[in-house]
Design a protein around this motif. Structure first.
Motif, PDB file in Angstrom:
ATOM      1  N   PHE A 146       0.841  -1.190   0.000  1.00  0.00           N
ATOM      2  CA  PHE A 146       0.000   0.000   0.000  1.00  0.00           C
ATOM      3  C   PHE A 146       0.878   1.242   0.000  1.00  0.00           C
ATOM      4  N   VAL A 147       0.480   2.225  -0.788  1.00  0.00           N
ATOM      5  CA  VAL A 147       1.084   3.552  -0.729  1.00  0.00           C
ATOM      6  C   VAL A 147      -0.056   4.509  -0.399  1.00  0.00           C
ATOM      7  N   THR A 148       0.107   5.214   0.705  1.00  0.00           N
ATOM      8  CA  THR A 148      -0.939   6.107   1.197  1.00  0.00           C
ATOM      9  C   THR A 148      -0.375   7.511   1.334  1.00  0.00           C
ATOM     10  N   ILE A 149      -1.101   8.494   0.832  1.00  0.00           N
ATOM     11  CA  ILE A 149      -0.732   9.902   0.961  1.00  0.00           C
ATOM     12  C   ILE A 149      -1.549  10.484   2.111  1.00  0.00           C
ATOM     13  N   ALA A 150      -0.873  11.239   2.974  1.00  0.00           N
ATOM     14  CA  ALA A 150      -1.543  11.838   4.130  1.00  0.00           C
ATOM     15  C   ALA A 150      -1.356  13.351   4.101  1.00  0.00           C
ATOM     16  N   GLY A 151      -2.436  14.064   4.315  1.00  0.00           N
ATOM     17  CA  GLY A 151      -2.386  15.518   4.383  1.00  0.00           C
ATOM     18  C   GLY A 151      -3.738  16.056   4.792  1.00  0.00           C
ATOM     19  N   PHE A 152      -3.736  17.279   5.327  1.00  0.00           N
ATOM     20  CA  PHE A 152      -4.983  17.905   5.798  1.00  0.00           C
ATOM     21  C   PHE A 152      -5.760  16.971   6.724  1.00  0.00           C
ATOM     22  N   SER A 153      -5.057  16.268   7.598  1.00  0.00           N
ATOM     23  CA  SER A 153      -5.639  15.357   8.592  1.00  0.00           C
ATOM     24  C   SER A 153      -6.380  14.174   7.977  1.00  0.00           C
ATOM     25  N   GLY A 154      -6.103  13.869   6.734  1.00  0.00           N
ATOM     26  CA  GLY A 154      -6.781  12.758   6.070  1.00  0.00           C
ATOM     27  C   GLY A 154      -5.809  11.856   5.337  1.00  0.00           C
ATOM     28  N   PHE A 155      -6.333  10.742   4.818  1.00  0.00           N
ATOM     29  CA  PHE A 155      -5.520   9.744   4.129  1.00  0.00           C
ATOM     30  C   PHE A 155      -6.159   9.382   2.801  1.00  0.00           C
ATOM     31  N   PHE A 156      -5.317   9.145   1.814  1.00  0.00           N
ATOM     32  CA  PHE A 156      -5.767   8.734   0.486  1.00  0.00           C
ATOM     33  C   PHE A 156      -4.894   7.570   0.052  1.00  0.00           C
ATOM     34  N   ILE A 157      -5.498   6.396  -0.150  1.00  0.00           N
ATOM     35  CA  ILE A 157      -4.732   5.239  -0.607  1.00  0.00           C
ATOM     36  C   ILE A 157      -4.453   5.444  -2.088  1.00  0.00           C
ATOM     37  N   TYR A 158      -3.193   5.695  -2.372  1.00  0.00           N
ATOM     38  CA  TYR A 158      -2.757   6.005  -3.726  1.00  0.00           C
ATOM     39  C   TYR A 158      -2.574   4.730  -4.547  1.00  0.00           C
ATOM     40  N   GLU A 159      -2.070   3.694  -3.898  1.00  0.00           N
ATOM     41  CA  GLU A 159      -1.793   2.461  -4.606  1.00  0.00           C
ATOM     42  C   GLU A 159      -2.019   1.278  -3.679  1.00  0.00           C
ATOM     43  N   ALA A 160      -2.651   0.240  -4.175  1.00  0.00           N
ATOM     44  CA  ALA A 160      -2.849  -0.994  -3.413  1.00  0.00           C
ATOM     45  C   ALA A 160      -2.632  -2.167  -4.355  1.00  0.00           C
ATOM     46  N   GLU A 161      -1.643  -2.978  -4.037  1.00  0.00           N
ATOM     47  CA  GLU A 161      -1.299  -4.122  -4.890  1.00  0.00           C
ATOM     48  C   GLU A 161      -1.303  -5.406  -4.076  1.00  0.00           C
ATOM     49  N   GLU A 162      -1.746  -6.451  -4.718  1.00  0.00           N
ATOM     50  CA  GLU A 162      -1.682  -7.780  -4.124  1.00  0.00           C
ATOM     51  C   GLU A 162      -0.695  -8.586  -4.943  1.00  0.00           C
ATOM     52  N   ASN A 163       0.325  -9.123  -4.276  1.00  0.00           N
ATOM     53  CA  ASN A 163       1.342  -9.925  -4.974  1.00  0.00           C
ATOM     54  C   ASN A 163       1.254 -11.382  -4.554  1.00  0.00           C
TER      55      ASN A 163
END
Length: 163
Positions: A146-163
């Motif tokens: 998972f790659v998650t971006i955090a800002g303005f007190s919130g989170f946005f999952i930018y990328e989610a991969e299953e390997n």
């Protein structure tokens, strides 16, 4: 007719002086206009700079911490397990095990948070953060990135991969 020199060219000289005066006044007006435009432009740049600085300060102050991310990720992971993994178990092994699975997920939240803490790398850019989490539960199960971006007190999952 009307512009012929009279009295030794006095009329022409007066008109020349009036033209010179008009040009001077026009030049002064143009300089004032230019000064006003430059002043307005510098004020606009200053207001824009203050706005950008304010936004940067607001973003820095609301950049979530590592523990905020761990709480968020633990909740997301628990919800995913209960909504996707536990129903698969019930299809294969029965409804009783689905209830047990849901209960197990709820009771193991501290362990999930610890797992997330151990497998997360935070890149802090002051005004926002990027979290990279790699989770693997068992050798036979897939790993999740998972790659998650955090800002303005919130989170946005930018990328989610299953390997």
């Amino acid at each position: 007719m009307g512009l012929e020199p009279t009295h030794g060219g006095i009329t022409i000289r007066c008109l020349n002086h009036l033209a010179t005066l008009a040009m001077t006044l026009s030049s002064i007006a143009s300089e004032n206009t230019i000064r006003q435009l430059l002043t307005m432009k510098s004020q606009s740049l200053m207001v824009g700079g203050i706005a950008i600085a304010g936004l940067g300060i607001a973003m820095a102050l609301t950049n979530p911490s590592q523990s905020d991310y761990e709480d968020y990720a633990q909740t997301q992971l628990a919800d995913h397990l209960k909504e996707n993994v536990c129903p698969e178990i019930s299809q294969n092994l029965g409804e009783f095990l689905q209830r047990q699975c849901t209960s197990l997920v709820d009771s193991s939240r501290p362990q999930l948070q610890q797992l997330i803490r151990q497998n997360t790398i935070r890149q802090n850019y002051l005004v926002f953060s990027m979290y990279r989490t790699q989770l693997g539960f068992a050798p036979i199960m897939p790993t999740y990135n998972f790659v998650t971006i955090a800002g303005f007190s919130g989170f946005f999952i930018y990328e989610a991969e299953e390997n």
